[in-house]
Design a protein around this motif. Structure first.
Motif, PDB file in Angstrom:
ATOM      1  N   LEU A   1     -10.497  -1.967  -1.196  1.00  0.00           N
ATOM      2  CA  LEU A   1     -11.641  -2.759  -1.623  1.00  0.00           C
ATOM      3  C   LEU A   1     -11.228  -4.061  -2.313  1.00  0.00           C
ATOM      4  O   LEU A   1     -11.739  -5.134  -1.979  1.00  0.00           O
ATOM      5  CB  LEU A   1     -12.554  -1.941  -2.538  1.00  0.00           C
ATOM      6  N   GLY A   2     -10.305  -3.984  -3.254  1.00  0.00           N
ATOM      7  CA  GLY A   2      -9.875  -5.187  -3.978  1.00  0.00           C
ATOM      8  C   GLY A   2      -9.327  -6.260  -3.058  1.00  0.00           C
ATOM      9  O   GLY A   2      -9.807  -7.405  -3.059  1.00  0.00           O
ATOM     10  N   PRO A   3      -8.309  -5.932  -2.229  1.00  0.00           N
ATOM     11  CA  PRO A   3      -7.797  -6.939  -1.299  1.00  0.00           C
ATOM     12  C   PRO A   3      -8.839  -7.417  -0.289  1.00  0.00           C
ATOM     13  O   PRO A   3      -8.826  -8.580   0.121  1.00  0.00           O
ATOM     14  CB  PRO A   3      -6.651  -6.214  -0.589  1.00  0.00           C
ATOM     15  N   SER A   4      -9.756  -6.552   0.107  1.00  0.00           N
ATOM     16  CA  SER A   4     -10.798  -6.965   1.051  1.00  0.00           C
ATOM     17  C   SER A   4     -11.723  -7.999   0.428  1.00  0.00           C
ATOM     18  O   SER A   4     -12.144  -8.948   1.101  1.00  0.00           O
ATOM     19  CB  SER A   4     -11.615  -5.754   1.509  1.00  0.00           C
ATOM     20  N   ILE A   5     -12.050  -7.848  -0.835  1.00  0.00           N
ATOM     21  CA  ILE A   5     -12.906  -8.829  -1.518  1.00  0.00           C
ATOM     22  C   ILE A   5     -12.193 -10.170  -1.641  1.00  0.00           C
ATOM     23  O   ILE A   5     -12.761 -11.227  -1.368  1.00  0.00           O
ATOM     24  CB  ILE A   5     -13.356  -8.292  -2.893  1.00  0.00           C
TER      25      ILE A   5
ATOM     26  N   MET B   1       0.849  -1.182   0.000  1.00  0.00           N
ATOM     27  CA  MET B   1       0.000   0.000   0.000  1.00  0.00           C
ATOM     28  C   MET B   1       0.889   1.237   0.000  1.00  0.00           C
ATOM     29  O   MET B   1       1.995   1.216   0.501  1.00  0.00           O
ATOM     30  CB  MET B   1      -0.876   0.044   1.255  1.00  0.00           C
ATOM     31  N   SER B   2       0.373   2.278  -0.567  1.00  0.00           N
ATOM     32  CA  SER B   2       1.096   3.547  -0.508  1.00  0.00           C
ATOM     33  C   SER B   2       0.224   4.566   0.212  1.00  0.00           C
ATOM     34  O   SER B   2      -0.993   4.421   0.289  1.00  0.00           O
ATOM     35  CB  SER B   2       1.431   4.035  -1.922  1.00  0.00           C
ATOM     36  N   ALA B   3       0.883   5.597   0.739  1.00  0.00           N
ATOM     37  CA  ALA B   3       0.158   6.603   1.508  1.00  0.00           C
ATOM     38  C   ALA B   3      -0.844   7.362   0.650  1.00  0.00           C
ATOM     39  O   ALA B   3      -1.857   7.850   1.144  1.00  0.00           O
ATOM     40  CB  ALA B   3       1.139   7.575   2.152  1.00  0.00           C
ATOM     41  N   ASP B   4      -0.597   7.450  -0.639  1.00  0.00           N
ATOM     42  CA  ASP B   4      -1.513   8.182  -1.523  1.00  0.00           C
ATOM     43  C   ASP B   4      -2.284   7.231  -2.445  1.00  0.00           C
ATOM     44  O   ASP B   4      -2.707   7.610  -3.513  1.00  0.00           O
ATOM     45  CB  ASP B   4      -0.745   9.233  -2.331  1.00  0.00           C
ATOM     46  N   GLY B   5      -2.483   5.984  -1.998  1.00  0.00           N
ATOM     47  CA  GLY B   5      -3.185   4.997  -2.810  1.00  0.00           C
ATOM     48  C   GLY B   5      -4.677   5.269  -2.865  1.00  0.00           C
ATOM     49  O   GLY B   5      -5.220   6.134  -2.184  1.00  0.00           O
ATOM     50  N   SER B   6      -5.341   4.478  -3.684  1.00  0.00           N
ATOM     51  CA  SER B   6      -6.784   4.651  -3.849  1.00  0.00           C
ATOM     52  C   SER B   6      -7.543   3.600  -3.040  1.00  0.00           C
ATOM     53  O   SER B   6      -7.029   2.527  -2.747  1.00  0.00           O
ATOM     54  CB  SER B   6      -7.153   4.528  -5.330  1.00  0.00           C
ATOM     55  N   PHE B   7      -8.769   3.922  -2.704  1.00  0.00           N
ATOM     56  CA  PHE B   7      -9.616   3.001  -1.952  1.00  0.00           C
ATOM     57  C   PHE B   7      -9.864   1.728  -2.751  1.00  0.00           C
ATOM     58  O   PHE B   7      -9.783   0.626  -2.217  1.00  0.00           O
ATOM     59  CB  PHE B   7     -10.942   3.672  -1.600  1.00  0.00           C
TER      60      PHE B   7
END
Length: 129
Positions: free
Chosen positions: A13-17, A2-8
């Motif tokens: 969302l993707g890894p959570s799914i 992950m990066s500090a300026d990454g997107s949701f």
């Protein structure tokens, strides 16, 4: 990753799914493995112990990983510091998961399908040990 300026979408969302699908596929085999070989009158107790152990283990694990992440983050509340803390917590979680896989493959007994023999009538029956 992950990066500090990454997107949701990409970073949360993707890894959570993917994780939720994995947990869903693992839940039934874990319950089945935990209750196999238990006497029928003790299955409720075994299932309750499994549920309690899962909840307590998740709570303690989350507390430990959160503590490690907070320690890494320190007193600063910048996005980069938070990202570093979360990255450490997730890395420790991944290492613990890999260690659990190694333990599962080396310690747990291997069982195969029950062998069968024929009785006097020619019907297949399981062998007794």
């Amino acid at each position: 990753m992950m990066s500090a300026d990454g997107s949701f979408l990409a970073d949360v969302l993707g890894p959570s799914i993917v994780t939720s699908v994995g947990f869903g596929l693992c839940l039934a085999p874990v319950v089945s493995t935990a209750t196999v070989g238990v006497a029928p009158h003790e299955t409720g107790t075994a299932s309750g112990m499994l549920s309690s152990t899962r909840q307590i283990g998740a709570s303690l694990g989350l507390a430990a990983l959160g503590t490690a992440a907070t320690h890494r983050t320190g007193d600063t509340a910048s996005l980069e510091a938070l990202n570093d803390g979360y990255a450490l917590g997730m890395t420790i979680g991944a290492v613990l998961l890999l260690a659990a896989v190694v333990v599962a493959f080396t310690v747990l007994p291997r069982t195969g399908p029950a062998s069968q023999t024929e009785d006097e009538k020619g019907e297949l029956v399981p062998e007794r040990e």
